[in-house]
Scaffold this active site. Sequence first.
Site, PDB file in Angstrom:
ATOM      1  N   GLU A  66      36.359  74.105   0.922  1.00 19.56           N
ATOM      2  CA  GLU A  66      35.243  75.112   0.779  1.00 19.56           C
ATOM      3  C   GLU A  66      33.990  74.238   1.078  1.00 19.56           C
ATOM      4  OE1 GLU A  66      36.837  78.197   0.055  1.00 19.56           O
ATOM      5  OE2 GLU A  66      34.606  78.206   0.477  1.00 19.56           O
TER       6      GLU A  66
HETATM    7  C1  LIG Z   1      44.998  71.772   0.898  1.00 22.63           C
HETATM    8  C2  LIG Z   1      43.697  72.568   2.007  1.00 22.63           C
HETATM    9  C3  LIG Z   1      43.645  73.641   1.672  1.00 22.63           C
HETATM   10  C4  LIG Z   1      42.920  74.435   2.574  1.00 22.63           C
HETATM   11  N1  LIG Z   1      42.521  75.676   2.234  1.00 22.63           N
HETATM   12  C5  LIG Z   1      41.847  76.420   3.211  1.00 22.63           C
HETATM   13  C6  LIG Z   1      41.860  77.914   3.341  1.00 22.63           C
HETATM   14  O1  LIG Z   1      42.510  78.559   2.380  1.00 22.63           O
HETATM   15  N2  LIG Z   1      41.265  78.692   4.257  1.00 22.63           N
HETATM   16  C7  LIG Z   1      40.551  77.610   5.330  1.00 22.63           C
HETATM   17  O2  LIG Z   1      39.982  78.592   6.134  1.00 22.63           O
HETATM   18  N3  LIG Z   1      40.405  76.576   5.113  1.00 22.63           N
HETATM   19  C8  LIG Z   1      41.262  75.686   4.325  1.00 22.63           C
HETATM   20  N4  LIG Z   1      41.133  74.415   4.168  1.00 22.63           N
HETATM   21  C9  LIG Z   1      40.604  73.728   5.189  1.00 22.63           C
HETATM   22  C10 LIG Z   1      39.282  73.054   4.570  1.00 22.63           C
HETATM   23  O3  LIG Z   1      38.186  73.861   4.323  1.00 22.63           O
HETATM   24  C11 LIG Z   1      38.714  72.045   5.801  1.00 22.63           C
HETATM   25  O4  LIG Z   1      39.735  70.916   5.609  1.00 22.63           O
HETATM   26  C12 LIG Z   1      37.478  71.594   5.506  1.00 22.63           C
HETATM   27  O5  LIG Z   1      36.448  72.353   5.664  1.00 22.63           O
HETATM   28  C13 LIG Z   1      37.133  70.215   6.250  1.00 22.63           C
HETATM   29  O6  LIG Z   1      37.180  70.605   7.705  1.00 22.63           O
HETATM   30  P1  LIG Z   1      37.951  69.509   8.285  1.00 22.63           P
HETATM   31  O7  LIG Z   1      39.529  69.249   7.764  1.00 22.63           O
HETATM   32  O8  LIG Z   1      38.456  69.880   9.735  1.00 22.63           O
HETATM   33  O9  LIG Z   1      37.245  68.005   8.416  1.00 22.63           O
HETATM   34  P2  LIG Z   1      36.153  67.849   9.351  1.00 22.63           P
HETATM   35  O10 LIG Z   1      35.203  68.982   9.554  1.00 22.63           O
HETATM   36  O11 LIG Z   1      36.689  67.239  10.558  1.00 22.63           O
HETATM   37  O12 LIG Z   1      35.082  66.653   8.753  1.00 22.63           O
HETATM   38  C14 LIG Z   1      35.565  65.319   8.682  1.00 22.63           C
HETATM   39  C15 LIG Z   1      34.434  64.578   7.889  1.00 22.63           C
HETATM   40  O13 LIG Z   1      33.315  64.580   8.780  1.00 22.63           O
HETATM   41  C16 LIG Z   1      32.214  65.129   7.954  1.00 22.63           C
HETATM   42  N5  LIG Z   1      31.405  65.933   8.705  1.00 22.63           N
HETATM   43  C17 LIG Z   1      31.748  67.056   9.497  1.00 22.63           C
HETATM   44  N6  LIG Z   1      30.734  67.540  10.123  1.00 22.63           N
HETATM   45  C18 LIG Z   1      29.677  67.176   9.832  1.00 22.63           C
HETATM   46  C19 LIG Z   1      28.383  67.123   9.958  1.00 22.63           C
HETATM   47  N7  LIG Z   1      27.940  68.315  10.773  1.00 22.63           N
HETATM   48  N8  LIG Z   1      27.551  66.409   9.331  1.00 22.63           N
HETATM   49  C20 LIG Z   1      28.080  65.458   8.531  1.00 22.63           C
HETATM   50  N9  LIG Z   1      29.165  65.338   8.021  1.00 22.63           N
HETATM   51  C21 LIG Z   1      30.044  66.068   8.877  1.00 22.63           C
HETATM   52  C22 LIG Z   1      32.862  65.839   6.716  1.00 22.63           C
HETATM   53  O14 LIG Z   1      32.014  65.737   5.605  1.00 22.63           O
HETATM   54  C23 LIG Z   1      34.065  65.153   6.699  1.00 22.63           C
HETATM   55  O15 LIG Z   1      33.967  63.816   5.677  1.00 22.63           O
HETATM   56  C24 LIG Z   1      42.164  73.589   3.374  1.00 22.63           C
HETATM   57  C25 LIG Z   1      42.329  72.219   3.529  1.00 22.63           C
HETATM   58  C26 LIG Z   1      43.104  71.642   2.893  1.00 22.63           C
HETATM   59  C27 LIG Z   1      43.539  70.378   3.066  1.00 22.63           C
END
Ligand SMILES: Cc1cc2nc3c(=O)[nH]c(=O)nc-3n(C[C@H](O)[C@H](O)[C@H](O)COP(=O)(O)OP(=O)(O)OC[C@H]3O[C@@H](n4cnc5c(N)ncnc54)[C@H](O)[C@@H]3O)c2cc1C
Length: 594
Positions: free
Chosen positions: A442
């Site tokens: 989220e």
């Molecule tokens: C168990 C689980 C359930 C989920 N359920 C859903 C769902 O129902 N629907 C859905 O659509 N998604 C879902 N997600 C996805 C979840 O919302 C994403 O994992 C989350 O938004 C982070 O994206 P990412 O994993 O690609 O991490 P990344 O975006 O790669 O981030 C990695 C790190 O970098 C930081 N970061 C990234 N960009 C920036 C920036 N611009 N400035 C500063 N810091 C930054 C982040 O804060 C984080 O610490 C789920 C994930 C999990 C693990």
Amino acid sequence: MAGFAPRLDDINFTLNHVADLEQVSKLNGYQHADPDTVATILEEAGRFFSEVMAPLNQTGDQQGSRLGDDGEVKTPKGFKEAYDKFVESGWAAAHMPAEWGGGGLPYLVGVVIEEMFKSANLAFSLAPLLTHGAVEALVRHGSEEIKKDYLEKLVTGEWAGTMNLTEPEAGSDVGALRTKAVPQEDGTYRLFGTKIFITWGDQDLTDNIIHTVLARTPDAPPGTRGISMFLVPKYVLDENGEPGRRNDYKVVSLEHKLGIHASPTCVLSFGDSGEGAVGYLIGEELAGMRHMFTMMNAARVGVGMEGLAISERAYQQAVTYAKERVQGRPIGAEPTESVAIIEHPDVRRMLLTMRAYTEAMRCLLYFTAQEADFATHDETEERRKLAEDRLALLTPIVKAWSTDLGVEMASLGIQVHGGMGYVEETGAAQYLRDSRIAPIYEGTNGIQAIDLVMRKLPLEGGEVAREFITGMTTVLEEMNDFEELGESRDQLTTAIQGLAETSTWLGERLAVGDYDSALAGATPFLRQFGTVIGGWLMARSAVAAKREPADAHPSFLSDKVNTARFYNEHLLPQANGLIATVEGGNDLLEEASF
Ligand SMILES: Cc1cc2nc3c(=O)[nH]c(=O)nc-3n(C[C@H](O)[C@H](O)[C@H](O)COP(=O)(O)OP(=O)(O)OC[C@H]3O[C@@H](n4cnc5c(N)ncnc54)[C@H](O)[C@@H]3O)c2cc1C
């Protein structure tokens, strides 16, 4: 694993003295939700979630959801029966809109029901959380036809909803998503692409699953401006509005993960056969991100609730264990005089820390939920606007502060158990594993902090935040009436001043375009903000408890004052310790080599 029963005394106290349930129940459409009726409803709800959902928490964790050879997800034993009861008893629809078959309770009451579900069984509670999000999107943006076809069954919980944003290359940067939506002559679309991490993306609980999916139409501009939102049902409805043929997507796999094992986290491949998954546009084309924010704000408050709920569960478990475990003796006592660990000051410190943060989170959650009700239901534009501003400011704090604390409190819960917390038997370890996702999904907590500093702090030229911070000082005068609250008042005065200082500093950084320094301080600033709001609302609790008649629940009220004082005198002082970190700037971060 100890059982779970909601602490209704604290819940009702917070609803009536920190939030203003009486005022909310006077809003148009909510008159049936007066405080006495709500107290009765919550007692029933508490019984349901304790007796039906809580017993499935540990078995759900052990068994997990699984992907069958037939490509369909199988939920753990007992989940289907419990879900049916959840729908039949009406808890699924309790705070859904009355015009679509819901119970029409205020959101303020709905979040308490959500809290109980999440404390009882966090992984299971995610299914209705996402359904609520889908309902909200359809109510606000769906065409009349879509509403007619889908809303009632989603509202009652007969069908479930999901949110599909994330793709392998599009996580925090949702604008990078690539899923395609190709328009058809009949006005529908065909979707092609892969979504990952989709919570409850498939299950065997409901007859249909309604996915809300973000995708790009053929000539859409890049980034978030080019995103549209689509409704993609698992089963395309037949001419009678019943689930018909299977839509063209498949569950490729389920993630193996740290916690929330009962919640199936799916990789979904749309248009797998080449035909394309049938989708229907929700709202306007290219307005998908705007529409998704409708779902995301409520979902962010819902995820914030997970921090509170898991803390409450971990706290209850830790207290039960600390009363039973006999180990050690007071300094100077005879070797034969071993006591339960709850007698040791350090264990009491851990338990009271857990209780104080849990109650402070509850204050913030209910206060925010009440503002959501005022924002949608108050008669005056002035009050609606005030509520909208507060909601905008508080949403990232609710989400990030509460979920970070949820992890910390679950970890503290393990510490109270010693070695028995680290092994799975007691259930304390599950709370920590389950809690760890909440700061990530989220919108990660880092993204929430950026939202707070870059978008919420500058609202109305900074006036929204300034007014909110100044507004917190009114409680200080009320605290003067009670000598016992003197130290708390002094600590709160200093903490509010500290928050005003860092807000001004960040505002100045933004004004001169020094964004990197502001961004480097965003996460500690959010922590500071949440901690101070917690102090303010706990102070309001203490004042309200002191004002209650002495013969009304004396032990609860004196405990309430004691917990509020502990928060303000022992925990709140940490807020000003964050000033140096907020204002530390970006230089050292930039120079670091990794
Ligand atoms: C168990 C689980 C359930 C989920 N359920 C859903 C769902 O129902 N629907 C859905 O659509 N998604 C879902 N997600 C996805 C979840 O919302 C994403 O994992 C989350 O938004 C982070 O994206 P990412 O994993 O690609 O991490 P990344 O975006 O790669 O981030 C990695 C790190 O970098 C930081 N970061 C990234 N960009 C920036 C920036 N611009 N400035 C500063 N810091 C930054 C982040 O804060 C984080 O610490 C789920 C994930 C999990 C693990």
